[in-house]
Design a protein around this motif. Sequence first.
Motif, PDB file in Angstrom:
ATOM      1  N   VAL A   1       0.736  -1.249  -0.182  1.00 52.78           N
ATOM      2  CA  VAL A   1       0.059   0.329   0.339  1.00 52.78           C
ATOM      3  C   VAL A   1       1.058   1.106  -0.072  1.00 52.78           C
ATOM      4  O   VAL A   1       1.592   1.818   0.932  1.00 52.78           O
ATOM      5  N   THR A   2       0.815   2.533  -1.208  1.00 53.82           N
ATOM      6  CA  THR A   2       1.777   3.484  -0.787  1.00 53.82           C
ATOM      7  C   THR A   2       0.530   4.345  -0.672  1.00 53.82           C
ATOM      8  O   THR A   2      -0.292   4.826  -1.251  1.00 53.82           O
ATOM      9  N   GLY A   3       1.384   5.040   0.635  1.00 50.28           N
ATOM     10  CA  GLY A   3       0.725   6.297   1.396  1.00 50.28           C
ATOM     11  C   GLY A   3       1.210   7.375   0.645  1.00 50.28           C
ATOM     12  O   GLY A   3       2.159   7.837   0.101  1.00 50.28           O
ATOM     13  N   CYS A   4       0.289   8.548   0.946  1.00 50.96           N
ATOM     14  CA  CYS A   4       0.910   9.838   1.713  1.00 50.96           C
ATOM     15  C   CYS A   4       0.831  10.889   2.404  1.00 50.96           C
ATOM     16  O   CYS A   4       0.291  11.198   3.387  1.00 50.96           O
ATOM     17  N   GLY A   5       2.281  10.211   3.613  1.00 49.83           N
ATOM     18  CA  GLY A   5       1.503  10.551   4.610  1.00 49.83           C
ATOM     19  C   GLY A   5       1.082   9.833   5.890  1.00 49.83           C
ATOM     20  O   GLY A   5       0.418   8.766   5.665  1.00 49.83           O
ATOM     21  N   SER A   6       0.785  10.625   6.059  1.00 55.11           N
ATOM     22  CA  SER A   6      -0.751  10.327   6.810  1.00 55.11           C
ATOM     23  C   SER A   6      -2.051  10.525   6.494  1.00 55.11           C
ATOM     24  O   SER A   6      -3.197  10.309   7.014  1.00 55.11           O
TER      25      SER A   6
ATOM     26  N   ARG B   1      -4.723   4.001  -0.780  1.00 55.89           N
ATOM     27  CA  ARG B   1      -4.652   2.158  -0.705  1.00 55.89           C
ATOM     28  C   ARG B   1      -3.684   2.559  -2.140  1.00 55.89           C
ATOM     29  O   ARG B   1      -4.281   2.811  -3.522  1.00 55.89           O
ATOM     30  N   ARG B   2      -3.254   1.068  -2.467  1.00 60.03           N
ATOM     31  CA  ARG B   2      -2.684   0.275  -3.349  1.00 60.03           C
ATOM     32  C   ARG B   2      -3.520  -0.830  -3.429  1.00 60.03           C
ATOM     33  O   ARG B   2      -3.688  -1.462  -2.095  1.00 60.03           O
ATOM     34  N   GLY B   3      -4.342  -1.481  -4.719  1.00 55.67           N
ATOM     35  CA  GLY B   3      -5.793  -2.503  -4.596  1.00 55.67           C
ATOM     36  C   GLY B   3      -6.263  -2.570  -3.503  1.00 55.67           C
ATOM     37  O   GLY B   3      -7.089  -3.436  -3.770  1.00 55.67           O
ATOM     38  N   SER B   4      -7.139  -1.252  -3.774  1.00 57.35           N
ATOM     39  CA  SER B   4      -7.907  -1.256  -2.580  1.00 57.35           C
ATOM     40  C   SER B   4      -8.896  -0.934  -3.583  1.00 57.35           C
ATOM     41  O   SER B   4     -10.647  -0.811  -3.768  1.00 57.35           O
ATOM     42  N   SER B   5      -8.802  -0.190  -5.296  1.00 55.17           N
ATOM     43  CA  SER B   5     -10.158   0.618  -5.471  1.00 55.17           C
ATOM     44  C   SER B   5     -10.287  -0.729  -7.012  1.00 55.17           C
ATOM     45  O   SER B   5     -11.074  -0.492  -7.382  1.00 55.17           O
TER      46      SER B   5
ATOM     47  N   ASP C   1       1.055   1.885 -11.276  1.00 49.85           N
ATOM     48  CA  ASP C   1       2.769   1.485 -10.951  1.00 49.85           C
ATOM     49  C   ASP C   1       3.712   2.773 -11.987  1.00 49.85           C
ATOM     50  O   ASP C   1       4.323   3.347 -10.905  1.00 49.85           O
ATOM     51  N   GLN C   2       2.554   3.171 -12.700  1.00 52.95           N
ATOM     52  CA  GLN C   2       3.923   3.879 -13.992  1.00 52.95           C
ATOM     53  C   GLN C   2       3.559   5.531 -13.251  1.00 52.95           C
ATOM     54  O   GLN C   2       4.717   6.375 -12.666  1.00 52.95           O
ATOM     55  N   ALA C   3       2.072   5.065 -12.602  1.00 53.15           N
ATOM     56  CA  ALA C   3       2.076   6.948 -12.572  1.00 53.15           C
ATOM     57  C   ALA C   3       2.211   7.508 -11.107  1.00 53.15           C
ATOM     58  O   ALA C   3       3.267   7.640 -10.737  1.00 53.15           O
ATOM     59  N   TYR C   4       2.427   6.255  -9.853  1.00 52.85           N
ATOM     60  CA  TYR C   4       3.038   6.393  -9.005  1.00 52.85           C
ATOM     61  C   TYR C   4       4.730   6.550  -8.637  1.00 52.85           C
ATOM     62  O   TYR C   4       4.951   7.566  -8.398  1.00 52.85           O
ATOM     63  N   SER C   5       5.251   5.817  -9.807  1.00 56.28           N
ATOM     64  CA  SER C   5       6.837   6.017 -10.436  1.00 56.28           C
ATOM     65  C   SER C   5       6.800   7.641 -10.019  1.00 56.28           C
ATOM     66  O   SER C   5       7.784   8.299 -10.368  1.00 56.28           O
TER      67      SER C   5
ATOM     68  N   ALA D   1      -5.020   5.337 -16.990  1.00 52.71           N
ATOM     69  CA  ALA D   1      -5.749   3.639 -16.123  1.00 52.71           C
ATOM     70  C   ALA D   1      -7.061   4.315 -15.935  1.00 52.71           C
ATOM     71  O   ALA D   1      -7.075   2.827 -15.812  1.00 52.71           O
ATOM     72  N   LEU D   2      -7.500   5.340 -15.659  1.00 50.49           N
ATOM     73  CA  LEU D   2      -9.138   5.258 -15.482  1.00 50.49           C
ATOM     74  C   LEU D   2      -9.510   5.115 -16.939  1.00 50.49           C
ATOM     75  O   LEU D   2     -10.558   4.796 -16.538  1.00 50.49           O
TER      76      LEU D   2
END
Length: 265
Positions: free
Chosen positions: A17-22, A26-30, A72-76, A93-94
Amino acid sequence: MPHGAGQRRESSSGSPVTGCGSTGLRRGSSCRHVRRGNVGSNCLILDRVVYRELVPGFTGAEVSLDFEAIKDQAYSAGSSLDFERAVALCRQALEIVPESDEVWGLLAIVEFKRGNYNEAISAQTHSLRLDPTFPSAHAWMGRILSESGKTQEAIASYEEAPRLEENPEWYLALGRLYERSHNPSEAERTSRAALHLEPKSVEAMAQLARLIVDHTPSEAESLLRMAIAMDPTASFVQRDLAHLLMDTGRAEEAEPLLRQHLEHE
Protein backbone atom coordinates in the motif's frame (compact mmCIF):
# COMPACT_ATOMS: atom_id res chain seq x y z
CA MET A 1 6.21 11.58 -4.40
CA PRO A 2 7.05 14.66 -2.33
CA HIS A 3 5.77 15.47 1.13
CA GLY A 4 5.42 11.97 2.47
CA ALA A 5 3.68 10.46 -0.51
CA GLY A 6 5.95 7.44 -0.59
CA GLN A 7 5.06 5.54 2.56
CA ARG A 8 4.34 1.88 1.98
CA ARG A 9 2.22 -0.34 4.14
CA GLU A 10 0.49 -3.67 3.75
CA SER A 11 -3.17 -4.11 2.96
CA SER A 12 -5.25 -6.82 4.56
CA SER A 13 -4.47 -9.02 1.59
CA GLY A 14 -0.73 -8.52 2.07
CA SER A 15 -0.30 -6.40 -1.05
CA PRO A 16 1.75 -3.21 -0.78
CA VAL A 17 0.00 0.00 0.00
CA THR A 18 1.43 3.36 -0.95
CA GLY A 19 0.54 6.22 1.33
CA CYS A 20 0.88 9.96 1.40
CA GLY A 21 2.16 10.57 4.84
CA SER A 22 -0.73 10.69 7.19
CA THR A 23 -3.08 11.04 4.26
CA GLY A 24 -2.06 8.05 2.24
CA LEU A 25 -3.93 6.48 -0.60
CA ARG A 26 -4.30 2.74 -0.80
CA ARG A 27 -2.93 0.50 -3.43
CA GLY A 28 -4.91 -2.54 -4.38
CA SER A 29 -8.11 -1.17 -2.88
CA SER A 30 -9.66 0.33 -5.95
CA CYS A 31 -10.70 -2.88 -7.63
CA ARG A 32 -13.29 -4.17 -5.22
CA HIS A 33 -15.37 -5.16 -8.24
CA VAL A 34 -12.40 -7.05 -9.67
CA ARG A 35 -12.41 -10.81 -9.22
CA ARG A 36 -9.90 -13.52 -9.81
CA GLY A 37 -10.63 -16.72 -11.65
CA ASN A 38 -12.36 -17.34 -14.94
CA VAL A 39 -12.83 -14.42 -17.28
CA GLY A 40 -16.44 -13.78 -18.07
CA SER A 41 -17.89 -11.79 -20.94
CA ASN A 42 -17.47 -8.50 -19.10
CA CYS A 43 -14.91 -8.56 -16.30
CA LEU A 44 -11.52 -7.52 -15.06
CA ILE A 45 -8.97 -9.76 -13.39
CA LEU A 46 -6.40 -8.19 -11.09
CA ASP A 47 -3.15 -9.95 -12.01
CA ARG A 48 -3.40 -9.34 -15.71
CA VAL A 49 -6.38 -7.11 -16.38
CA VAL A 50 -8.45 -8.44 -19.25
CA TYR A 51 -11.16 -6.13 -20.48
CA ARG A 52 -13.85 -7.31 -22.89
CA GLU A 53 -15.73 -4.50 -24.53
CA LEU A 54 -18.95 -5.49 -26.25
CA VAL A 55 -19.58 -3.25 -29.22
CA PRO A 56 -22.91 -3.33 -31.09
CA GLY A 57 -22.47 -5.14 -34.36
CA PHE A 58 -19.35 -6.96 -33.18
CA THR A 59 -18.92 -10.21 -31.32
CA GLY A 60 -16.63 -8.47 -28.86
CA ALA A 61 -12.89 -7.83 -28.78
CA GLU A 62 -10.78 -8.90 -25.85
CA VAL A 63 -8.01 -6.46 -25.07
CA SER A 64 -5.25 -7.27 -22.60
CA LEU A 65 -4.55 -4.25 -20.41
CA ASP A 66 -2.18 -4.21 -17.45
CA PHE A 67 -3.95 -1.77 -15.15
CA GLU A 68 -1.63 -2.43 -12.22
CA ALA A 69 1.47 -1.74 -14.33
CA ILE A 70 0.07 1.59 -15.55
CA LYS A 71 -0.90 2.56 -12.01
CA ASP A 72 2.58 1.69 -10.72
CA GLN A 73 4.12 3.80 -13.49
CA ALA A 74 1.90 6.70 -12.41
CA TYR A 75 3.15 6.39 -8.83
CA SER A 76 6.74 6.21 -10.09
CA ALA A 77 6.29 9.29 -12.26
CA GLY A 78 4.82 11.20 -9.34
CA SER A 79 7.71 10.14 -7.09
CA SER A 80 10.12 11.41 -9.75
CA LEU A 81 8.24 14.75 -9.87
CA ASP A 82 7.27 14.06 -13.49
CA PHE A 83 3.76 15.29 -12.83
CA GLU A 84 2.72 15.70 -16.46
CA ARG A 85 3.50 12.05 -17.14
CA ALA A 86 1.83 11.01 -13.88
CA VAL A 87 -1.39 12.77 -14.90
CA ALA A 88 -1.32 11.12 -18.33
CA LEU A 89 -0.81 7.69 -16.76
CA CYS A 90 -3.60 8.25 -14.25
CA ARG A 91 -5.94 9.20 -17.08
CA GLN A 92 -4.87 6.10 -18.98
CA ALA A 93 -5.51 3.90 -15.94
CA LEU A 94 -8.93 5.48 -15.42
CA GLU A 95 -9.89 4.61 -18.99
CA ILE A 96 -9.42 0.97 -17.95
CA VAL A 97 -10.94 1.15 -14.44
CA PRO A 98 -12.97 4.36 -14.20
CA GLU A 99 -14.20 3.43 -10.72
CA SER A 100 -10.73 3.25 -9.15
CA ASP A 101 -10.95 5.49 -6.08
CA GLU A 102 -7.20 4.99 -5.61
CA VAL A 103 -6.24 6.35 -9.02
CA TRP A 104 -8.66 9.26 -8.71
CA GLY A 105 -6.98 10.01 -5.38
CA LEU A 106 -3.52 9.79 -6.90
CA LEU A 107 -4.60 12.11 -9.70
CA ALA A 108 -5.85 14.57 -7.09
CA ILE A 109 -2.49 14.56 -5.31
CA VAL A 110 -0.55 15.05 -8.54
CA GLU A 111 -2.78 17.93 -9.64
CA PHE A 112 -2.40 19.44 -6.17
CA LYS A 113 1.39 19.23 -6.46
CA ARG A 114 1.12 20.99 -9.84
CA GLY A 115 -0.87 23.79 -8.23
CA ASN A 116 -4.06 22.87 -10.11
CA TYR A 117 -6.37 23.09 -7.12
CA ASN A 118 -9.67 22.98 -9.00
CA GLU A 119 -8.62 19.83 -10.87
CA ALA A 120 -7.37 18.33 -7.60
CA ILE A 121 -10.67 19.03 -5.84
CA SER A 122 -12.59 17.51 -8.74
CA ALA A 123 -10.47 14.34 -8.76
CA GLN A 124 -10.64 13.94 -4.98
CA THR A 125 -14.39 14.41 -5.09
CA HIS A 126 -14.55 11.46 -7.49
CA SER A 127 -12.36 9.41 -5.15
CA LEU A 128 -14.53 10.16 -2.12
CA ARG A 129 -17.72 9.47 -4.02
CA LEU A 130 -16.38 6.00 -4.81
CA ASP A 131 -15.13 5.33 -1.27
CA PRO A 132 -16.27 7.75 1.45
CA THR A 133 -14.97 5.45 4.19
CA PHE A 134 -11.24 5.98 3.55
CA PRO A 135 -10.06 8.52 6.17
CA SER A 136 -6.89 9.63 4.39
CA ALA A 137 -8.92 10.68 1.36
CA HIS A 138 -10.89 13.11 3.56
CA ALA A 139 -7.63 14.42 5.02
CA TRP A 140 -6.17 14.98 1.54
CA MET A 141 -9.32 16.82 0.52
CA GLY A 142 -8.92 18.97 3.62
CA ARG A 143 -5.35 19.80 2.70
CA ILE A 144 -6.24 20.66 -0.89
CA LEU A 145 -9.12 22.87 0.22
CA SER A 146 -6.94 24.53 2.85
CA GLU A 147 -4.22 25.40 0.33
CA SER A 148 -6.84 26.77 -2.04
CA GLY A 149 -8.09 29.14 0.68
CA LYS A 150 -11.38 27.34 1.39
CA THR A 151 -10.94 27.18 5.16
CA GLN A 152 -14.44 26.16 6.25
CA GLU A 153 -14.70 23.42 3.62
CA ALA A 154 -11.23 22.22 4.65
CA ILE A 155 -12.31 22.02 8.29
CA ALA A 156 -15.34 19.92 7.33
CA SER A 157 -13.16 17.47 5.40
CA TYR A 158 -10.49 17.25 8.08
CA GLU A 159 -13.17 16.70 10.77
CA GLU A 160 -14.47 13.68 8.85
CA ALA A 161 -11.05 11.97 8.77
CA PRO A 162 -10.58 11.43 12.55
CA ARG A 163 -14.18 10.26 12.87
CA LEU A 164 -13.07 7.31 10.76
CA GLU A 165 -9.54 6.96 12.15
CA GLU A 166 -7.81 9.14 14.72
CA ASN A 167 -4.50 10.64 13.64
CA PRO A 168 -2.50 13.35 15.46
CA GLU A 169 -1.41 15.06 12.25
CA TRP A 170 -5.02 15.55 11.19
CA TYR A 171 -5.89 17.07 14.58
CA LEU A 172 -2.88 19.40 14.28
CA ALA A 173 -4.05 20.49 10.84
CA LEU A 174 -7.52 21.12 12.28
CA GLY A 175 -6.03 23.17 15.08
CA ARG A 176 -4.23 25.40 12.58
CA LEU A 177 -7.40 25.78 10.49
CA TYR A 178 -9.54 26.65 13.51
CA GLU A 179 -6.91 29.19 14.57
CA ARG A 180 -7.02 30.68 11.07
CA SER A 181 -10.82 30.91 11.26
CA HIS A 182 -10.63 32.66 14.68
CA ASN A 183 -12.12 29.78 16.65
CA PRO A 184 -9.69 29.46 19.59
CA SER A 185 -11.71 26.95 21.61
CA GLU A 186 -11.84 24.45 18.74
CA ALA A 187 -8.20 25.13 17.90
CA GLU A 188 -7.28 24.26 21.49
CA ARG A 189 -9.54 21.18 21.54
CA THR A 190 -8.08 19.66 18.41
CA SER A 191 -4.50 20.52 19.39
CA ARG A 192 -5.03 18.81 22.74
CA ALA A 193 -6.43 15.80 20.90
CA ALA A 194 -3.24 15.66 18.83
CA LEU A 195 -1.07 15.81 21.93
CA HIS A 196 -3.18 13.13 23.63
CA LEU A 197 -2.58 10.80 20.69
CA GLU A 198 1.12 11.69 20.38
CA PRO A 199 2.32 12.83 23.84
CA LYS A 200 5.93 13.23 22.65
CA SER A 201 5.07 15.42 19.66
CA VAL A 202 7.15 18.59 19.81
CA GLU A 203 4.93 20.18 17.17
CA ALA A 204 1.77 19.44 19.18
CA MET A 205 3.32 20.85 22.38
CA ALA A 206 4.39 24.04 20.63
CA GLN A 207 1.07 24.50 18.84
CA LEU A 208 -0.97 24.04 22.01
CA ALA A 209 1.36 26.36 23.95
CA ARG A 210 0.89 29.09 21.35
CA LEU A 211 -2.88 28.76 21.62
CA ILE A 212 -3.10 28.91 25.42
CA VAL A 213 -0.24 31.29 26.29
CA ASP A 214 -2.54 34.27 26.83
CA HIS A 215 -4.93 32.57 29.26
CA THR A 216 -2.72 29.82 30.75
CA PRO A 217 0.90 30.99 30.50
CA SER A 218 2.18 28.56 33.14
CA GLU A 219 0.91 25.54 31.20
CA ALA A 220 2.26 27.01 27.96
CA GLU A 221 5.69 27.45 29.55
CA SER A 222 5.63 23.89 30.83
CA LEU A 223 4.75 22.57 27.38
CA LEU A 224 7.52 24.55 25.70
CA ARG A 225 10.10 23.37 28.23
CA MET A 226 9.01 19.76 27.66
CA ALA A 227 9.28 20.30 23.92
CA ILE A 228 12.84 21.61 24.27
CA ALA A 229 13.71 18.65 26.48
CA MET A 230 12.41 16.38 23.71
CA ASP A 231 14.29 18.26 20.97
CA PRO A 232 16.94 20.77 22.11
CA THR A 233 17.49 21.88 18.49
CA ALA A 234 13.86 22.94 17.88
CA SER A 235 14.59 26.61 17.23
CA PHE A 236 10.93 27.62 16.83
CA VAL A 237 10.25 26.32 20.35
CA GLN A 238 13.26 28.21 21.75
CA ARG A 239 11.91 31.36 20.09
CA ASP A 240 8.40 30.89 21.52
CA LEU A 241 9.67 30.21 25.04
CA ALA A 242 12.00 33.21 24.86
CA HIS A 243 9.07 35.45 23.89
CA LEU A 244 6.97 34.05 26.74
CA LEU A 245 9.76 34.71 29.22
CA MET A 246 10.24 38.28 27.98
CA ASP A 247 6.50 38.92 28.15
CA THR A 248 6.53 37.78 31.78
CA GLY A 249 9.49 40.00 32.73
CA ARG A 250 12.26 37.38 32.58
CA ALA A 251 14.52 38.81 29.92
CA GLU A 252 17.67 37.31 31.45
CA GLU A 253 16.23 33.80 31.10
CA ALA A 254 15.12 34.57 27.54
CA GLU A 255 18.53 35.78 26.31
CA PRO A 256 20.29 32.36 26.06
CA LEU A 257 17.22 30.88 24.37
CA LEU A 258 17.26 33.62 21.75
CA ARG A 259 20.95 32.97 21.12
CA GLN A 260 20.27 29.25 20.69
CA HIS A 261 17.37 30.06 18.39
CA LEU A 262 19.61 32.17 16.16
CA GLU A 263 22.31 29.48 16.16
CA HIS A 264 19.84 26.82 15.02
CA GLU A 265 18.18 28.95 12.36
